[in-house]
Motif scaffolding. Structure first.
Motif, PDB file in Angstrom:
ATOM      1  N   ALA A 176      17.670 -25.159 -29.039  1.00  0.00           N
ATOM      2  CA  ALA A 176      16.933 -25.375 -30.283  1.00  0.00           C
ATOM      3  C   ALA A 176      16.567 -26.842 -30.495  1.00  0.00           C
ATOM      4  CB  ALA A 176      17.740 -24.851 -31.464  1.00  0.00           C
ATOM      5  N   ALA A 177      17.474 -27.770 -30.171  1.00  0.00           N
ATOM      6  CA  ALA A 177      17.192 -29.190 -30.402  1.00  0.00           C
ATOM      7  C   ALA A 177      16.044 -29.683 -29.522  1.00  0.00           C
ATOM      8  CB  ALA A 177      18.447 -30.022 -30.153  1.00  0.00           C
ATOM      9  N   ARG A 178      15.954 -29.171 -28.294  1.00  0.00           N
ATOM     10  CA  ARG A 178      14.826 -29.542 -27.431  1.00  0.00           C
ATOM     11  C   ARG A 178      13.544 -28.914 -27.954  1.00  0.00           C
ATOM     12  NH1 ARG A 178      15.723 -28.572 -21.229  1.00  0.00           N
ATOM     13  NH2 ARG A 178      13.826 -29.848 -21.128  1.00  0.00           N
ATOM     14  N   TYR A 179      13.617 -27.666 -28.358  1.00  0.00           N
ATOM     15  CA  TYR A 179      12.444 -26.992 -28.923  1.00  0.00           C
ATOM     16  C   TYR A 179      11.902 -27.760 -30.123  1.00  0.00           C
ATOM     17  CZ  TYR A 179      10.140 -23.621 -32.047  1.00  0.00           C
ATOM     18  OH  TYR A 179       9.279 -22.994 -32.910  1.00  0.00           O
ATOM     19  N   ARG A 180      12.791 -28.201 -31.005  1.00  0.00           N
ATOM     20  CA  ARG A 180      12.358 -28.907 -32.214  1.00  0.00           C
ATOM     21  C   ARG A 180      11.907 -30.337 -31.920  1.00  0.00           C
ATOM     22  NH1 ARG A 180      17.093 -26.234 -34.506  1.00  0.00           N
ATOM     23  NH2 ARG A 180      18.263 -28.166 -34.117  1.00  0.00           N
ATOM     24  N   GLY A 181      12.167 -30.816 -30.703  1.00  0.00           N
ATOM     25  CA  GLY A 181      11.757 -32.169 -30.355  1.00  0.00           C
ATOM     26  C   GLY A 181      12.729 -33.235 -30.786  1.00  0.00           C
ATOM     27  N   GLY A 191       9.329 -31.886 -27.806  1.00  0.00           N
ATOM     28  CA  GLY A 191       8.610 -30.962 -28.669  1.00  0.00           C
ATOM     29  C   GLY A 191       8.390 -29.620 -28.004  1.00  0.00           C
ATOM     30  N   HIS A 192       7.427 -28.854 -28.542  1.00  0.00           N
ATOM     31  CA  HIS A 192       7.134 -27.531 -27.992  1.00  0.00           C
ATOM     32  C   HIS A 192       5.646 -27.231 -28.103  1.00  0.00           C
ATOM     33  CE1 HIS A 192       7.972 -26.673 -32.339  1.00  0.00           C
ATOM     34  NE2 HIS A 192       6.930 -25.876 -32.202  1.00  0.00           N
ATOM     35  N   ILE A 193       5.233 -26.168 -27.457  1.00  0.00           N
ATOM     36  CA  ILE A 193       3.837 -25.731 -27.526  1.00  0.00           C
ATOM     37  C   ILE A 193       3.581 -25.184 -28.931  1.00  0.00           C
ATOM     38  CG2 ILE A 193       2.100 -24.168 -26.577  1.00  0.00           C
ATOM     39  CD1 ILE A 193       3.677 -24.214 -23.942  1.00  0.00           C
ATOM     40  N   PRO A 194       2.536 -25.631 -29.599  1.00  0.00           N
ATOM     41  CA  PRO A 194       2.287 -25.172 -30.964  1.00  0.00           C
ATOM     42  C   PRO A 194       2.239 -23.646 -31.074  1.00  0.00           C
ATOM     43  CG  PRO A 194       0.860 -27.023 -30.449  1.00  0.00           C
ATOM     44  CD  PRO A 194       1.546 -26.643 -29.165  1.00  0.00           C
ATOM     45  N   PRO A 272      -1.891 -30.130 -27.024  1.00  0.00           N
ATOM     46  CA  PRO A 272      -1.175 -30.463 -28.256  1.00  0.00           C
ATOM     47  C   PRO A 272       0.326 -30.208 -28.151  1.00  0.00           C
ATOM     48  CG  PRO A 272      -2.323 -28.378 -28.511  1.00  0.00           C
ATOM     49  CD  PRO A 272      -2.755 -28.951 -27.182  1.00  0.00           C
ATOM     50  N   VAL A 273       1.082 -30.950 -28.943  1.00  0.00           N
ATOM     51  CA  VAL A 273       2.538 -30.865 -28.986  1.00  0.00           C
ATOM     52  C   VAL A 273       2.975 -30.700 -30.437  1.00  0.00           C
ATOM     53  CG1 VAL A 273       4.679 -32.176 -28.636  1.00  0.00           C
ATOM     54  CG2 VAL A 273       2.893 -32.210 -26.881  1.00  0.00           C
ATOM     55  N   ALA A 274       3.934 -29.832 -30.672  1.00  0.00           N
ATOM     56  CA  ALA A 274       4.483 -29.626 -32.012  1.00  0.00           C
ATOM     57  C   ALA A 274       5.962 -29.973 -32.015  1.00  0.00           C
ATOM     58  CB  ALA A 274       4.279 -28.172 -32.454  1.00  0.00           C
ATOM     59  N   VAL A 275       6.469 -30.335 -33.176  1.00  0.00           N
ATOM     60  CA  VAL A 275       7.897 -30.579 -33.353  1.00  0.00           C
ATOM     61  C   VAL A 275       8.362 -29.819 -34.587  1.00  0.00           C
ATOM     62  CG1 VAL A 275       7.870 -32.833 -32.212  1.00  0.00           C
ATOM     63  CG2 VAL A 275       7.464 -32.686 -34.672  1.00  0.00           C
TER      64      VAL A 275
END
Length: 283
Positions: A176-181, A191-194, A272-275
């Protein structure tokens, strides 16, 4: 038959002709450790396939940290390991099934229908008092002919096409912490893919490291329609494969692996990158 097999199933068939057991142990950051452990002790008859030398292509500008091998090269690798089209293949590791699931996915992607992952892995097998050996296996080469299942693979442009639409559900398999950036110990961008939702791959396992049954796997993906198109990714396309397997076990019918995963996504300028968290859409 489910893709996850118990110890007893394999124990009863250790000497059965036509079974190929594959040791897939591998530790990121310690690339030689898996083969060393194999040489010291493995399930009788097992051959060893290395994640980076055998089950990945060399790293390039794109394709991620563990690019998919060339289909011809991979077919030759399987043939040399004694895997033919009619072989029954059992893969195991000591990494919660992540490396074994990579082999499961690759063989299934190339049209092989009889490939399984050993529940709980090598250490549990050994601790159960089941046979192990240090004797090297004499491999008899086989003939493997690939029949590529293109519907199992998503490319970067497929993922781009889903952004901002309801065409597919993106599942990020990392912690989860990597996903959230919040942290990124491996790749250069966090971050993660939007639009992606987070389902950590290790949640496919119970407290003792065994695979959860299908009904519990389905509960992990509650709210996602079973006929939805699903694209699964992780950091490099390896630990996403246990989630692909879990989705299959739970009855989801259209599941693709974004093989390059996050490390491929960030290799393209402009993606694009999302956090943070995403608001999940319920089906």
């Amino acid at each position: 038959m489910n893709a996850i097999i118990p110890q007893a199933w394999l124990q009863e068939r250790l000497q059965q002709p036509g079974i190929v057991i594959v040791d897939c142990r591998f530790q990121l950051g310690k690339p030689e450790s898996g083969h060393t452990e194999y040489q010291e002790s493995h399930i009788p008859g097992a051959v060893y396939l290395d994640l980076e030398k055998d089950l990945s292509a060399p790293v390039g500008e794109h394709g991620g940290r563990h690019p998919l091998p060339d289909i011809v090269d991979l077919s030759v690798t399987f043939s040399r390991a004694g895997i033919g089209n009619e072989s029954i293949v059992v893969a195991y590791d000591d990494q919660g099934g992540a490396m074994a699931s990579r082999l499961w996915w690759l063989l299934t992607y190339l049209g092989h229908e009889k490939v399984y992952v050993l529940d709980e892995g090598f250490t549990a097998w050994k601790q159960a008092g089941l046979p192990v050996t240090e004797e090297q296996t004499e491999v008899v080469p086989a003939r493997f002919i690939a029949t590529v299942q293109h519907s199992m693979l998503a490319e970067v442009y497929d993922v781009r096409d889903t952004l901002g639409t309801d065409r597919a559900v993106l599942i990020d398999s990392r912690e989860a912490a990597r996903y959230r950036g919040e942290v990124e110990p491996i790749d250069r961008v966090a971050g993660h893919i939007p639009g992606a939702v987070n389902r950590f791959w290790k949640d496919a396992l119970d407290a003792r490291g065994a695979w959860k049954p299908a009904v519990e796997q389905a509960a992990r993906f509650d709210g996602i329609p079973q006929d939805a198109e699903i694209i699964v990714y992780c950091g490099s396309g390896v630990t996403a494969t246990p989630n692909v397997l879990a989705l299959r076990e739970a009855g989801f019918t259209s599941v693709k692996l974004y093989a390059g995963s996050w490390s491929d996504w960030i290799s393209y300028e402009g993606n694009p990158v999302a956090v943070g968290e995403e608001e999940e859409r319920k089906g």
